[in-house]
Design an enzyme around this catalytic site. Structure first.
Site, PDB file in Angstrom:
ATOM      1  N   HIS A  31     110.635  25.726  16.241  1.00 27.60           N
ATOM      2  CA  HIS A  31     110.351  24.283  16.247  1.00 27.60           C
ATOM      3  C   HIS A  31     109.369  23.838  15.165  1.00 27.60           C
ATOM      4  CE1 HIS A  31     112.626  23.694  19.863  1.00 27.60           C
ATOM      5  NE2 HIS A  31     111.822  24.439  20.607  1.00 27.60           N
ATOM      6  N   HIS A  68     116.652  25.536  23.768  1.00 28.80           N
ATOM      7  CA  HIS A  68     116.235  24.372  22.993  1.00 28.80           C
ATOM      8  C   HIS A  68     116.864  24.402  21.603  1.00 28.80           C
ATOM      9  CE1 HIS A  68     112.893  25.005  25.930  1.00 28.80           C
ATOM     10  NE2 HIS A  68     112.992  23.692  26.033  1.00 28.80           N
TER      11      HIS A  68
END
Length: 330
Positions: A31, A68
């Site tokens: 991320h 994710h």
């Protein structure tokens, strides 16, 4: 520094043909962005490792099986055709990070090289495999990568505290096994995972898969044996919950991705250019931290510490959220 350096080191070993598969379970922090931390990720070791691989390989494939979306990696290579990103993830209902729509396919020279499979709650082994394998086959046929980076986030397993998929260890590891079957130099990384005992189970089992070694379903006694109660088994049993991914929705995702890949004009070529030097891994013998833990280890002068100014006396303070036994941090 440690987890990022390990990923870069793995990429260097692949570039130098010192190994076929490099593993860094502490890496995979997908991320983080170029100038900001995000989603428990401070430095994006994946991007740095891919940049190292690109010094030798014309094309690199990044695969993300974390629950994710791998937004940081996709963003870094969104406008290039030298890196293809494939992410299978939960999408919608405000789920973090909110990116990864199937229509997000890249831009400029990278149009078509960002591949997203948006899924929803309850994903099973069979359903996951039904998308992963056909898409992988098409990517390997069209893109023909020289190296692969595989992010194995364990939060897509059943019972994860933040995840919502229902994969077993064998279902998750089947992706690892399938990627390995192509015989392409591969960097295998960790990632998310918030039920810690299951993260340990997952990466231990996937290490055995990568090594072609059978391991027992009985967890051997160790200092953390009680964590694996009540059954003390390696493998997980999926929860009895509904798979909200219907056959029609999964087929629609699979077909759209295959159509996207079919529109690509084969494997992109790369203009010849001077190869940048690899990272110098030789350590300065006098560098800070060289003697950590040894006889020559330096001890901090408490009179110069940050807490020595003002009210502090230079000693470390016990935080309410940490667990201590005497002066040792546990």
């Amino acid at each position: 520094q440690l987890y990022t350096g390990a990923s870069i080191d793995g990429a260097i070993k692949l570039n130098n043909s010192e190994t076929d598969i490099a593993i860094n379970w502490s890496g995979g922090l997908h991320h983080a962005k170029k100038s900001e931390a995000s989603g428990f990720c401070y430095i994006n070791d994946i991007v740095l490792a891919i940049l190292e691989l690109l010094k030798v390989h014309a094309r690199v494939l990044y695969i993300d099986i974390d629950v994710h979306h791998g937004d940081g990696v996709e963003e870094a290579f969104y406008c290039t055709d030298r890196v293809m990103t494939l992410s299978l993830h939960k999408f919608g209902e405000g789920f973090f990070p909110g990116t990864g729509h199937i229509k997000d396919v890249g831009a400029k020279e990278g149009t078509g090289y960002s591949v997203n499979a948006p899924l929803t709650d309850g994903m099973t082994d069979e359903a996951y495999e039904g998308i992963f394998k056909p898409v992988m086959d098409k990517i390997m046929d069209i893109f023909r990568p020289g190296a692969i980076v595989l992010q194995c986030g364990a939060d897509s397993l059943t019972g994860d505290r933040l995840g919502c998929f229902n994969l077993s260890l064998k279902g998750h590891a089947e992706c690892v096994k399938y990627v390995k079957s192509f015989g392409v130099p591969t960097l295998v990384l960790g990632g998310g995972g918030y039920t810690i005992r299951n993260v340990a189970r997952c990466w231990a089992y996937e290490t055995s898969v990568l090594l072609n070694t059978e391991i027992s379903n009985e967890i051997p006694f160790n200092d953390y044996f009680e964590y694996y109660a009540p059954d003390f088994k390696l493998h997980l049993t999926p929860e009895p919950k509904e798979n909200l991914n219907t056959k029609a929705s999964l087929e629609a995702v699979r077909v759209e991705i295959l159509q996207q890949l079919q529109q690509l004009q084969g494997a992109p070529s790369v203009q010849m250019q001077e190869v940048p030097p690899e990272f110098d891994l030789k350590k300065d013998m006098n560098a800070e931290g060289t003697n950590d833990g040894g006889d020559q280890d330096d001890v901090r002068d408490t009179s110069t510490g940050r807490t020595s100014k003002g009210k502090g006396d230079g000693t470390r303070k016990v935080h309410a959220a940490e667990f201590y036994i005497d002066d040792k941090d546990n």
